[in-house]
Structure formats: C-alpha cells, structure tokens
Design a protein around this motif. Structure first.
Motif: not given
Length: 311
Positions: A84-93, A95-105
C-alpha cells in the motif's frame, strides 16, 4: 487539438485510488495480475500450478516446490514496506506533473526522507528503462540545453562550471503537435556523442530538425535525415515555429526542476529527466498511468541501494 484533448483527460483521483488500492490485499492482487497476466508461471520449471503459503507470504510451485515471493525479481524485491505504501508512492510520483521531492514524498508516505529517496529512485529507474526502449521516429525537433547555472563570478554559458549538458528531442505529428519526448544527459556536444545518442534513441529514417550547431550533422551517421536551421539567439529564436515544442518543453521542465528540486546534479540526472519524459509521453493516459507503471515495475530488475546511490 492536442491541447483540447489533454483538457478532457481525467486522471485517477485520490478517492478513486484509495478505493482501488487502499488495502494490502487489493495491491497484492493487482501486482499478481500484472506480473502474471495469464496466471502464475514458476520461474524454475515453468509450471503454472501453485499454492499460496499464507504464513510465509509466498507462492510454492506444485511441481518442483520452488518458492517465489510475489515481489521477488521486481523493484519491490525484499521490501519491508507494505505494498500500500509503494502503490501510494507510485501514484504520487506518476501524477506529479512537476515532480515531487523526497522530503515531501516522505511526509506524504509517513516514512523517513532517506527511505522516500530510495523508493523514488527505484520508481524513476523503471521510467528510465521503459523510455529507453522506445526510439523516436518521423519528424524530430532536437536541441541542446544545460541544467544548473554558473555560480557568482564563474564562467557563464557553454562550459560553465556545475552545468549538466542534456539533449532534448521531441517527436511531432505531421500537423506539428508533440507526440513523444526524450531528455538525455550527455557528456558533451561532440559529433561522436551525438551519433551514439542517435543510434540508441532515434529510428533510422527519422527527419531531424536542428539549429546550426555543427555536432547535429552526426545524426546522418545513424541513418537519419538532417535539416539544420540557423536560428541565432535570443527569445525570438526560441519561439521560431520549427523549434516551438522542443523549446516549450525545455522551458517547462527547467521551471519544474527549479521549483521542485532547485537543481539536479549529473549523477542522477538521467532518472529525473526520464521521469519528466515518462509523464509527458503518457499525458493522455492519466487514468491508466498507475496500472501501466506497475506492469513495467513487475518486469524491472531489483535495484540495490548501492546501485541507486552510484547513479
């Protein structure tokens, strides 16, 4: 036309994501289905019969008794985190048009920043390997660019310290709409380097439209047709129609990198750039991006942390 289509494409909402992948059982079922779309196949003997050993959380072949964890041989290999954590990480990454930092992730996932960094780079490695398999073809706009900038008092422009040279290439339709994008770090803009890049990432017979930089002529050595156009410099040159899309995408990506990451170093630039290209190339498939990604992730070899750090 492409802009109107993009406005009509709807992605997977967070509510829809939670409904489809909110439990460990749902994520396991999705990964099993995408890894073995025709049913389980034993990697040792090829047999299709298997038993599920619930206590050990792995499959056992009915014929040879070989035991296979669901995540073995994938980017999820040996993970201690729930799917569930992996799938959420994949979803966030994805769908993030401008990317997402590791701190925010890490904040969104509830894990340490170092854990989030490792997960993110494994996910971007899948994107990198997937994009490398698909050469551009037809009409291709190509241009050189640099990531990073000169420090105060340093040399500016080409060759400035701290800059990472990259090649941006956009495949367009006959109507000049962008179809696919590649963003590739290079060692420099030399003919030998450009010919190598063209052999790996451009289909023979492609029509390459470039500015007046002499190194681009090397694409002919890879079987491509070359049409150089001397653009000059300045904002007006960047807006010139033959290079509209390559310059537009470069501008958008540089702004996204500055806003999300500040700057990218050469060690991991290939993964970051591939993640932007992966999302761009699937901008009309927002509703199926996660499923498409997991399908690829199930076929990508494990990436140990030491390999991730090395770049």
């Amino acid at each position: 036309m492409a802009g109107k289509l993009a406005a009509r494409v709807k992605g997977l909402s967070e509510a829809a994501f939670r409904e489809a992948f909110g439990t460990e059982a749902q994520c396991r079922a999705a990964l099993e289905r995408l890894r073995w779309p025709k049913g389980f196949v034993c990697p040792a003997c090829g047999h299709g019969g298997r038993a599920w050993l619930a206590e050990r959380k792995l499959f056992q072949c009915n014929r040879c008794k070989h035991q296979v964890p669901l995540t073995a041989g994938t980017i999820f290999h040996a993970t201690k985190l729930p799917l569930t954590t992996w799938f959420l990480a994949i979803h966030l990454i994805v769908t993030a048009k401008n990317g997402i930092s590791s701190v925010e992730l890490g904040r969104r996932l509830g894990v340490k920043q170092t854990t989030a960094w490792s997960m993110k780079h494994k996910i971007m490695q899948v994107m990198l390997e997937r994009e490398a398999k698909k050469p551009l073809q037809g009409r291709v706009e190509i241009d050189d660019a640099y990531l990073g900038g000169a420090r105060s008092g340093d040399k500016r422009g080409r060759g400035a310290a701290g800059k990472t040279p990259i090649v941006a290439a956009v495949e367009t339709t006959a109507e000049r709409w962008p179809r696919k994008l590649k963003l590739l770090p290079v060692k420099g803009f030399r003919k030998k380097e450009v010919e190598k890049l063209a052999r790996e990432h451009l289909a023979p017979g492609s029509t390459v439209v470039s500015d007046g930089l002499s190194c681009w002529a090397a694409v002919e050595g890879a079987g491509c047709d070359h049409f150089p156009m001397v653009t000059g410099s300045g904002r007006q040159a960047a807006r010139w129609a033959p290079f509209k899309w390559v310059n537009t995408t470069l501008g958008n990506i540089k702004a996204a990198i500055t806003g999300t990451y500040r700057q990218l170093g050469p060690a991991h630039a290939a993964r970051y750039l591939a993640s932007f290209a992966w999302r761009f190339n699937r901008r009309f498939q927002l509703d199926s991006m996660l499923v498409r990604f997991v399908h690829s992730a199930a076929r990508t070899k494990p990436m140990p942390y030491r390999v991730l750090v090395a770049g």
